[in-house]
Scaffold this motif. Structure first.
Motif, PDB file in Angstrom:
ATOM      1  N   ASN A  10     -21.952  48.290  19.585  1.00  0.00           N
ATOM      2  CA  ASN A  10     -21.776  47.143  20.458  1.00  0.00           C
ATOM      3  C   ASN A  10     -21.675  47.517  21.930  1.00  0.00           C
ATOM      4  O   ASN A  10     -21.516  46.645  22.766  1.00  0.00           O
ATOM      5  N   VAL A  11     -21.735  48.797  22.274  1.00  0.00           N
ATOM      6  CA  VAL A  11     -21.645  49.225  23.665  1.00  0.00           C
ATOM      7  C   VAL A  11     -23.048  49.356  24.233  1.00  0.00           C
ATOM      8  O   VAL A  11     -23.922  49.976  23.647  1.00  0.00           O
ATOM      9  N   HIS A  12     -23.251  48.747  25.386  1.00  0.00           N
ATOM     10  CA  HIS A  12     -24.530  48.818  26.095  1.00  0.00           C
ATOM     11  C   HIS A  12     -24.205  49.112  27.554  1.00  0.00           C
ATOM     12  O   HIS A  12     -23.732  48.240  28.281  1.00  0.00           O
ATOM     13  N   HIS A  13     -24.416  50.357  27.986  1.00  0.00           N
ATOM     14  CA  HIS A  13     -24.034  50.777  29.332  1.00  0.00           C
ATOM     15  C   HIS A  13     -24.648  49.885  30.401  1.00  0.00           C
ATOM     16  O   HIS A  13     -23.968  49.463  31.341  1.00  0.00           O
ATOM     17  N   GLY A  14     -25.940  49.619  30.283  1.00  0.00           N
ATOM     18  CA  GLY A  14     -26.627  48.811  31.290  1.00  0.00           C
ATOM     19  C   GLY A  14     -26.072  47.403  31.395  1.00  0.00           C
ATOM     20  O   GLY A  14     -25.885  46.877  32.500  1.00  0.00           O
ATOM     21  N   HIS A  15     -25.785  46.787  30.248  1.00  0.00           N
ATOM     22  CA  HIS A  15     -25.203  45.445  30.267  1.00  0.00           C
ATOM     23  C   HIS A  15     -23.807  45.468  30.883  1.00  0.00           C
ATOM     24  O   HIS A  15     -23.422  44.524  31.576  1.00  0.00           O
ATOM     25  N   ASN A  16     -23.070  46.547  30.633  1.00  0.00           N
ATOM     26  CA  ASN A  16     -21.739  46.677  31.233  1.00  0.00           C
ATOM     27  C   ASN A  16     -21.842  46.754  32.749  1.00  0.00           C
ATOM     28  O   ASN A  16     -21.058  46.131  33.470  1.00  0.00           O
ATOM     29  N   ALA A  41     -35.205  49.938  40.019  1.00  0.00           N
ATOM     30  CA  ALA A  41     -34.505  51.013  39.304  1.00  0.00           C
ATOM     31  C   ALA A  41     -33.153  50.518  38.791  1.00  0.00           C
ATOM     32  O   ALA A  41     -32.756  50.822  37.658  1.00  0.00           O
ATOM     33  N   VAL A  42     -32.442  49.742  39.624  1.00  0.00           N
ATOM     34  CA  VAL A  42     -31.160  49.175  39.198  1.00  0.00           C
ATOM     35  C   VAL A  42     -31.395  48.253  38.005  1.00  0.00           C
ATOM     36  O   VAL A  42     -30.670  48.298  37.010  1.00  0.00           O
ATOM     37  N   SER A  43     -32.427  47.438  38.080  1.00  0.00           N
ATOM     38  CA  SER A  43     -32.760  46.534  36.975  1.00  0.00           C
ATOM     39  C   SER A  43     -33.050  47.313  35.693  1.00  0.00           C
ATOM     40  O   SER A  43     -32.603  46.933  34.609  1.00  0.00           O
ATOM     41  N   LYS A  44     -33.777  48.409  35.835  1.00  0.00           N
ATOM     42  CA  LYS A  44     -34.107  49.231  34.666  1.00  0.00           C
ATOM     43  C   LYS A  44     -32.839  49.824  34.046  1.00  0.00           C
ATOM     44  O   LYS A  44     -32.671  49.815  32.828  1.00  0.00           O
TER      45      LYS A  44
END
Length: 147
Positions: A10-16, A41-44
Motif C-alpha cells: 500500500n506504500v507508493h512513494h510518488g503518491h506520498n 521530472a517531478v510528475s514522473k
C-alpha cells in the motif's frame, strides 16, 4: 529497495510526495524549482511507486517532512501536518527559508493554528451574543418605564 517496502504493497512513494506537495499548497512548477528538476521530472517521480533513497531524501528536505514519512505512508492513511517554524528566517522574497536550507513556498503570514482561529471566532460570537442580550434588556427596561 528495502524488503519492508516490498512487503507493504500500500506504500507508493510518488503518491506520498504528491499528496504532501498538494497539502502544503506547492505547485509542481514550484516543486521543480526547489528540487532543481523539470516539471515533467517531478510528475514522473510522483507516479513512481518506489523511489531510491537519495531522491527521497531530496524530496523530504524540499517538502520539510521526515524521509520515513515518505517511505512508510500508506495510500489511505490520514493526513499529518508537519509544522516546524523554529529556526526559520525570511529571505528577500518574503518566503521562509527553513533550517534545512530549502525555501517553503507558503508565505509565513499564511501559517496559523486552526484552533486559535476557532477560539477567536467563538469568543467573537459570545461577545456579540452578550451585546445583543444587553441591548434587549435595555429595550425591555425602556418599555416597562413607558407604561
Amino acid at each position: 529497495m528495502e524488503t519492508e517496502e516490498l512487503q507493504n504493497l500500500n506504500v507508493h512513494h510518488g503518491h506520498n510526495i504528491r499528496r504532501i506537495r498538494i497539502e502544503k499548497g506547492i505547485k509542481q512548477d514550484a516543486m521543480a524549482k526547489l528540487m532543481n528538476l523539470s516539471r515533467p521530472a517531478v510528475s514522473k517521480y510522483e507516479q513512481t511507486k518506489v523511489i531510491d533513497d537519495e531522491m527521497l531524501h531530496r524530496f523530504s528536505k524540499a517538502l520539510d517532512v521526515p524521509v520515513e514519512y515518505l517511505k512508510a505512508l500508506e495510500e489511505n492513511a490520514p493526513s499529518v501536518v508537519f509544522e516546524n517554524i523554529t529556526n526559520d528566517v525570511h529571505d528577500n522574497n518574503d518566503s521562509v527559508v527553513n533550517s534545512t536550507g530549502y525555501a517553503n513556498v507558503q508565505n509565513a503570514t499564511n501559517i496559523f493554528n486552526p484552533i486559535d482561529k476557532i477560539t477567536e471566532l467563538y469568543e467573537r460570537l459570545l461577545k456579540e451574543k452578550d451585546e445583543k442580550y444587553a441591548a434587549l434588556e435595555q429595550r425591555i427596561k425602556n418599555l416597562e418605564q413607558q407604561k
